[in-house]
Design an enzyme around this catalytic site. Structure first.
Site, PDB file in Angstrom:
ATOM      1  N   GLU A  13      11.344  27.655  15.599  1.00 26.57           N
ATOM      2  CA  GLU A  13      11.851  28.249  16.849  1.00 26.57           C
ATOM      3  C   GLU A  13      10.712  28.589  17.801  1.00 26.57           C
ATOM      4  O   GLU A  13      10.913  28.682  19.015  1.00 26.57           O
ATOM      5  CB  GLU A  13      12.705  29.493  16.567  1.00 26.57           C
ATOM      6  CG  GLU A  13      11.933  30.667  16.004  1.00 26.57           C
ATOM      7  CD  GLU A  13      12.825  31.900  15.750  1.00 26.57           C
ATOM      8  OE1 GLU A  13      13.647  32.238  16.604  1.00 26.57           O
ATOM      9  OE2 GLU A  13      12.667  32.510  14.669  1.00 26.57           O
ATOM     10  N   THR A  66       0.821  -1.215   0.000  1.00 27.27           N
ATOM     11  CA  THR A  66       0.000   0.000   0.000  1.00 27.27           C
ATOM     12  C   THR A  66       0.850   1.258   0.000  1.00 27.27           C
ATOM     13  O   THR A  66       0.656   2.156  -0.815  1.00 27.27           O
ATOM     14  CB  THR A  66      -0.921   0.021   1.246  1.00 27.27           C
ATOM     15  OG1 THR A  66      -1.765  -1.126   1.200  1.00 27.27           O
ATOM     16  CG2 THR A  66      -1.776   1.278   1.269  1.00 27.27           C
ATOM     17  N   CYS A  67       1.788   1.344   0.926  1.00 24.83           N
ATOM     18  CA  CYS A  67       2.529   2.598   1.086  1.00 24.83           C
ATOM     19  C   CYS A  67       3.237   2.995  -0.206  1.00 24.83           C
ATOM     20  O   CYS A  67       3.114   4.118  -0.674  1.00 24.83           O
ATOM     21  CB  CYS A  67       3.537   2.470   2.224  1.00 24.83           C
ATOM     22  SG  CYS A  67       4.619   3.899   2.327  1.00 24.83           S
ATOM     23  N   ASP A  83      -1.028  -3.169   8.921  1.00 22.70           N
ATOM     24  CA  ASP A  83      -2.446  -2.761   8.930  1.00 22.70           C
ATOM     25  C   ASP A  83      -3.404  -3.926   9.127  1.00 22.70           C
ATOM     26  O   ASP A  83      -4.525  -3.722   9.591  1.00 22.70           O
ATOM     27  CB  ASP A  83      -2.809  -2.053   7.612  1.00 22.70           C
ATOM     28  CG  ASP A  83      -2.199  -0.663   7.506  1.00 22.70           C
ATOM     29  OD1 ASP A  83      -1.440  -0.277   8.419  1.00 22.70           O
ATOM     30  OD2 ASP A  83      -2.475   0.026   6.505  1.00 22.70           O
ATOM     31  N   HIS A 115      16.987  31.123  14.200  1.00 26.58           N
ATOM     32  CA  HIS A 115      16.240  32.276  13.697  1.00 26.58           C
ATOM     33  C   HIS A 115      16.675  32.641  12.290  1.00 26.58           C
ATOM     34  O   HIS A 115      17.864  32.578  12.009  1.00 26.58           O
ATOM     35  CB  HIS A 115      16.476  33.462  14.647  1.00 26.58           C
ATOM     36  CG  HIS A 115      15.614  34.636  14.317  1.00 26.58           C
ATOM     37  ND1 HIS A 115      14.254  34.642  14.550  1.00 26.58           N
ATOM     38  CD2 HIS A 115      15.921  35.834  13.764  1.00 26.58           C
ATOM     39  CE1 HIS A 115      13.755  35.803  14.160  1.00 26.58           C
ATOM     40  NE2 HIS A 115      14.742  36.538  13.676  1.00 26.58           N
ATOM     41  N   GLY A 122     -13.602  12.677   6.085  1.00 24.67           N
ATOM     42  CA  GLY A 122     -12.837  13.833   6.566  1.00 24.67           C
ATOM     43  C   GLY A 122     -11.573  13.395   7.265  1.00 24.67           C
ATOM     44  O   GLY A 122     -11.033  14.107   8.101  1.00 24.67           O
ATOM     45  N   GLU A 169      -6.093  14.883   2.325  1.00 30.12           N
ATOM     46  CA  GLU A 169      -4.900  14.950   1.472  1.00 30.12           C
ATOM     47  C   GLU A 169      -5.282  15.043  -0.012  1.00 30.12           C
ATOM     48  O   GLU A 169      -4.724  15.862  -0.759  1.00 30.12           O
ATOM     49  CB  GLU A 169      -4.014  13.726   1.722  1.00 30.12           C
ATOM     50  CG  GLU A 169      -3.402  13.763   3.119  1.00 30.12           C
ATOM     51  CD  GLU A 169      -2.549  12.555   3.476  1.00 30.12           C
ATOM     52  OE1 GLU A 169      -1.746  12.660   4.404  1.00 30.12           O
ATOM     53  OE2 GLU A 169      -2.691  11.489   2.837  1.00 30.12           O
ATOM     54  N   TYR A 178      -7.546  11.328   7.044  1.00 31.89           N
ATOM     55  CA  TYR A 178      -6.257  11.585   6.397  1.00 31.89           C
ATOM     56  C   TYR A 178      -6.412  11.654   4.871  1.00 31.89           C
ATOM     57  O   TYR A 178      -5.976  12.596   4.226  1.00 31.89           O
ATOM     58  CB  TYR A 178      -5.305  10.411   6.633  1.00 31.89           C
ATOM     59  CG  TYR A 178      -4.663  10.254   7.975  1.00 31.89           C
ATOM     60  CD1 TYR A 178      -3.347  10.643   8.172  1.00 31.89           C
ATOM     61  CD2 TYR A 178      -5.336   9.652   9.028  1.00 31.89           C
ATOM     62  CE1 TYR A 178      -2.710  10.441   9.391  1.00 31.89           C
ATOM     63  CE2 TYR A 178      -4.702   9.451  10.253  1.00 31.89           C
ATOM     64  CZ  TYR A 178      -3.394   9.848  10.415  1.00 31.89           C
ATOM     65  OH  TYR A 178      -2.769   9.645  11.611  1.00 31.89           O
ATOM     66  N   ILE A 179      -6.995  10.574   4.311  1.00 33.85           N
ATOM     67  CA  ILE A 179      -6.969  10.419   2.854  1.00 33.85           C
ATOM     68  C   ILE A 179      -7.839  11.482   2.191  1.00 33.85           C
ATOM     69  O   ILE A 179      -7.438  12.110   1.204  1.00 33.85           O
ATOM     70  CB  ILE A 179      -7.403   8.989   2.458  1.00 33.85           C
ATOM     71  CG1 ILE A 179      -6.390   7.974   3.030  1.00 33.85           C
ATOM     72  CG2 ILE A 179      -7.538   8.840   0.950  1.00 33.85           C
ATOM     73  CD1 ILE A 179      -6.701   6.519   2.736  1.00 33.85           C
ATOM     74  N   GLY A 210     -12.329   5.303   5.294  1.00 34.90           N
ATOM     75  CA  GLY A 210     -11.629   4.348   6.139  1.00 34.90           C
ATOM     76  C   GLY A 210     -11.159   3.121   5.370  1.00 34.90           C
ATOM     77  O   GLY A 210     -11.491   2.934   4.199  1.00 34.90           O
TER      78      GLY A 210
HETATM   79  P1  NDP Z   1      -9.844   7.659   8.498  1.00 30.94           P
HETATM   80  O1  NDP Z   1     -10.260   6.612   9.449  1.00 30.94           O
HETATM   81  O2  NDP Z   1      -8.701   8.548   8.826  1.00 30.94           O
HETATM   82  O3  NDP Z   1     -11.084   8.599   8.197  1.00 30.94           O
HETATM   83  C1  NDP Z   1     -12.311   8.083   7.743  1.00 30.94           C
HETATM   84  C2  NDP Z   1     -13.260   9.225   7.482  1.00 30.94           C
HETATM   85  O4  NDP Z   1     -14.415   8.732   6.828  1.00 30.94           O
HETATM   86  C3  NDP Z   1     -13.725   9.928   8.744  1.00 30.94           C
HETATM   87  O5  NDP Z   1     -13.869  11.293   8.457  1.00 30.94           O
HETATM   88  C4  NDP Z   1     -15.081   9.265   9.009  1.00 30.94           C
HETATM   89  O6  NDP Z   1     -15.977  10.094   9.645  1.00 30.94           O
HETATM   90  C5  NDP Z   1     -15.560   9.037   7.598  1.00 30.94           C
HETATM   91  N1  NDP Z   1     -16.496   7.931   7.466  1.00 30.94           N
HETATM   92  C6  NDP Z   1     -16.336   6.655   7.878  1.00 30.94           C
HETATM   93  N2  NDP Z   1     -17.392   5.897   7.516  1.00 30.94           N
HETATM   94  C7  NDP Z   1     -18.243   6.728   6.861  1.00 30.94           C
HETATM   95  C8  NDP Z   1     -19.502   6.537   6.241  1.00 30.94           C
HETATM   96  N3  NDP Z   1     -20.099   5.351   6.238  1.00 30.94           N
HETATM   97  N4  NDP Z   1     -20.090   7.608   5.665  1.00 30.94           N
HETATM   98  C9  NDP Z   1     -19.490   8.819   5.679  1.00 30.94           C
HETATM   99  N5  NDP Z   1     -18.295   9.050   6.232  1.00 30.94           N
HETATM  100  C10 NDP Z   1     -17.681   8.019   6.822  1.00 30.94           C
HETATM  101  O7  NDP Z   1      -9.650   6.880   7.129  1.00 30.94           O
HETATM  102  P2  NDP Z   1      -8.857   7.196   5.800  1.00 30.94           P
HETATM  103  O8  NDP Z   1      -9.566   6.393   4.760  1.00 30.94           O
HETATM  104  O9  NDP Z   1      -8.689   8.657   5.579  1.00 30.94           O
HETATM  105  O10 NDP Z   1      -7.430   6.586   6.110  1.00 30.94           O
HETATM  106  C11 NDP Z   1      -7.286   5.233   6.534  1.00 30.94           C
HETATM  107  C12 NDP Z   1      -6.055   5.080   7.367  1.00 30.94           C
HETATM  108  O11 NDP Z   1      -4.920   5.162   6.546  1.00 30.94           O
HETATM  109  C13 NDP Z   1      -5.845   6.166   8.411  1.00 30.94           C
HETATM  110  O12 NDP Z   1      -6.516   5.921   9.612  1.00 30.94           O
HETATM  111  C14 NDP Z   1      -4.356   6.162   8.591  1.00 30.94           C
HETATM  112  O13 NDP Z   1      -4.028   5.205   9.571  1.00 30.94           O
HETATM  113  C15 NDP Z   1      -3.840   5.727   7.251  1.00 30.94           C
HETATM  114  N6  NDP Z   1      -3.300   6.862   6.492  1.00 30.94           N
HETATM  115  C16 NDP Z   1      -2.272   7.598   6.982  1.00 30.94           C
HETATM  116  C17 NDP Z   1      -1.761   8.660   6.274  1.00 30.94           C
HETATM  117  C18 NDP Z   1      -0.644   9.470   6.826  1.00 30.94           C
HETATM  118  O14 NDP Z   1      -0.009   9.028   7.768  1.00 30.94           O
HETATM  119  N7  NDP Z   1      -0.383  10.657   6.289  1.00 30.94           N
HETATM  120  C19 NDP Z   1      -2.310   9.036   4.995  1.00 30.94           C
HETATM  121  C20 NDP Z   1      -3.397   8.224   4.571  1.00 30.94           C
HETATM  122  C21 NDP Z   1      -3.862   7.186   5.304  1.00 30.94           C
HETATM  123  P3  NDP Z   1     -16.050  10.281  11.249  1.00 30.94           P
HETATM  124  O15 NDP Z   1     -14.947  11.195  11.613  1.00 30.94           O
HETATM  125  O16 NDP Z   1     -17.394  10.862  11.456  1.00 30.94           O
HETATM  126  O17 NDP Z   1     -15.904   8.904  11.831  1.00 30.94           O
END
Ligand code: NDP
Length: 457
Positions: free
Chosen positions: A443, A46-47, A306, A438, A179, A185, A181-182, A265
């Site tokens: 800082e 994945t990464c 994961d 600086h 909302g 970004e 990470y993904i 997610g």
């Molecule tokens: P996240 O778990 O970070 O976020 C999931 C988002 O989807 C939340 O905003 C959640 O809302 C929302 N959600 C979940 N289910 C539903 C639904 N049924 N309907 C509507 N909204 C929903 O998942 P990501 O997919 O962004 O990333 C997965 C994982 O990958 C991360 O947890 C992280 O560990 C890893 N990752 C790390 C990165 C980094 O280090 N830079 C970059 C990308 C991924 P709510 O907040 O309301 O639960």
């Protein structure tokens, strides 16, 4: 090799050549174990193939748009610059091919046998792949996770981050659901390159789980860059039309998009691997349940990364792979310390965090909070309306710094250094005794003198 191992084809069979599986296999191979790695898709996982690496390349590629705009304030004439999405994707793909070759070479150089195919457990010491049965003293499950898209009418029209990284053309109107990470970004990537981006979140807040000042600052800053956030909103259905996709919301209104992406997610990839059948216990999220030694409920089956759903970050998976190999193939018993793992969100501007959020810290400690918000020096001339936020969460009783949080340019780079200080147990007095560099933004972390006044104390 142990006499036990001689009974088997290999000492270790790893299923999955992602970050965790590759590190474990390379190290075990280096320590003299007979290792095979089975991979059904691309080496790097994945990464490297579908996540951190291509995503960061696109973040950097898209961020040039801001650099060009900002350069004007410094006397540059940037008229006529334009972006070629296809060229960026092709350059990214070339780099991924190069990296995949490096991963394969590193494995081979450690004496590891590479097997292309899907590995399925058929007993606690046997994996079936390409119609063959291979046996090993230990089996390491390192198959990662996969995007989860909920069921709804029109689900077949939406994409995940996997496809977003390979779109042949940049979509002009993009709806991103989620909302985390993904979502944040990719919103930044498309927005910076000129797409109209709407983030659909089911709650009132993006980046839930982060410190509230982090999520509020990111929301404020990305909205300033033009990303629209629809809060408390859900999608009812998506329909395909000749001019795009019609996205119906639960309130009855709709919008038209050229691309609908779900970033809601990820889930562990444990289906159809034979895990349950051989007695490997999965937790309620479908992840392989493991102990501190990465051992599953079956003595010979281990898991890292994961697929275990602990902290789902590449460097954590790599370190899990490392401690597994050290413990079982180098007689060097090691476990991983999951405290103070730093992480970043490559939003625009980015986030870097290490340690506890204010909310987490307040559950166990009385705290002092130090907060700075300022306009970065670069933007005095660029004129960009972007502010940096830095925050320290300090234990009142011990003076230890419990959390460092930053939203602003270079936040991930700055926080990586501070993660060492937190690991070493640094106090606020030691931060104060550190002389700053600086002029930098960093800082500020060693010059925050006055805590935020406490209302209740
Ligand atoms: P996240 O778990 O970070 O976020 C999931 C988002 O989807 C939340 O905003 C959640 O809302 C929302 N959600 C979940 N289910 C539903 C639904 N049924 N309907 C509507 N909204 C929903 O998942 P990501 O997919 O962004 O990333 C997965 C994982 O990958 C991360 O947890 C992280 O560990 C890893 N990752 C790390 C990165 C980094 O280090 N830079 C970059 C990308 C991924 P709510 O907040 O309301 O639960």
């Amino acid at each position: 090799m142990t006499s036990q191992a001689a009974k088997f084809d290999y000492d270790l069979i790893t299923i999955g050549a992602g970050s965790g599986g590759v590190r474990a296999s390379r190290l075990a191979g280096k320590y003299g174990a007979r290792v095979a790695v089975i991979e059904e898709s691309r080496y790097g996982g994945t990464c490297v193939m579908r996540g951190c690496v291509p995503k960061k390349l696109l973040v950097m590629g898209s961020h040039f748009a801001q650099h060009f705009e900002d350069a004007i304030g410094y006397g540059w004439n940037v008229a006529g610059v334009s972006h070629d999405w296809g060229a960026m994707i092709a350059a990214k793909d070339k780099e991924l091919n190069r990296l995949e070759g490096i991963y394969q070479r590193l494995l081979r150089d450690s004496g590891v046998t590479l097997i292309d195919g899907r590995g399925v457990l058929s007993d606690p010491h046997t994996v079936e792949v390409n119609g063959k049965r291979l046996t090993a003293e230990k089996i390491l499950v390192a198959v990662g996770g996969w995007p989860v898209i909920p069921e709804f009418p029109g689900r077949e029209h939406v994409i995940s981050s996997n496809e977003a990284l390979d779109l042949p053309k940049r979509p002009q109107r993009v709806v991103i659901v989620g909302g985390g990470y993904i979502a944040v970004e990719f919103a930044g990537i498309f927005n910076a390159l000129g797409s109209e981006v709407t983030l659909i979140i089911r709650s009132g807040q993006i980046l839930r789980g982060f410190d509230h000042d982090v999520s509020a600052t990111v929301a404020e800053e990305i909205e300033k860059t033009g990303i629209k956030i629809r809060r408390d909103c859900r999608i009812r259905s998506v329909e395909k039309h000749s001019d795009g996709y019609s996205v119906m919301f639960d309130l009855g209104d709709e919008c038209i998009a050229d691309c609908v992406m779900y970033a809601t997610g990820r889930a562990p990839n444990t289906a159809k691997l034979g895990l349950k059948e051989v007695g490997v216990k999965l937790n309620d999220k479908g992840a392989v349940a493991v102990d501190e030694w990465n051992r599953s409920s079956v003595e010979s089956v281990f898991a890292v990364g994961d697929v275990t759903d602990r902290i789902n970050l590449t460097p954590v998976a790599i370190n899990e792979g490392r401690v597994f190999a050290e413990t079982f193939f180098n007689k060097n018993k090691m476990t991983l310390d999951y405290a103070n793992v730093a992480s970043a969100v490559f939003s625009q501007p980015p986030v870097g965090v290490v340690g506890l959020s204010e909310e987490e810290a307040r559950k166990k400690h009385k705290v002092r909070i130090f907060l700075a918000r300022f306009k970065p020096m670069k933007h005095t001339l660029s004129g960009r309306d972007e502010r940096t936020m830095m925050k320290l969460v300090v234990d009142k009783a011990t003076d230890r710094v419990l959390g460092c949080h930053m939203v602003g340019e270079d936040a991930p780079e700055i926080i990586q250094g501070l993660a060492v200080a937190l690991k070493a147990g640094a106090t606020k007095a030691q931060f104060d005794a550190t002389v700053g560099i600086h002029p930098t933004a960093a800082e500020e972390f060693v010059t925050m003198r006055d805590p935020v006044p406490e209302k209740e104390e």
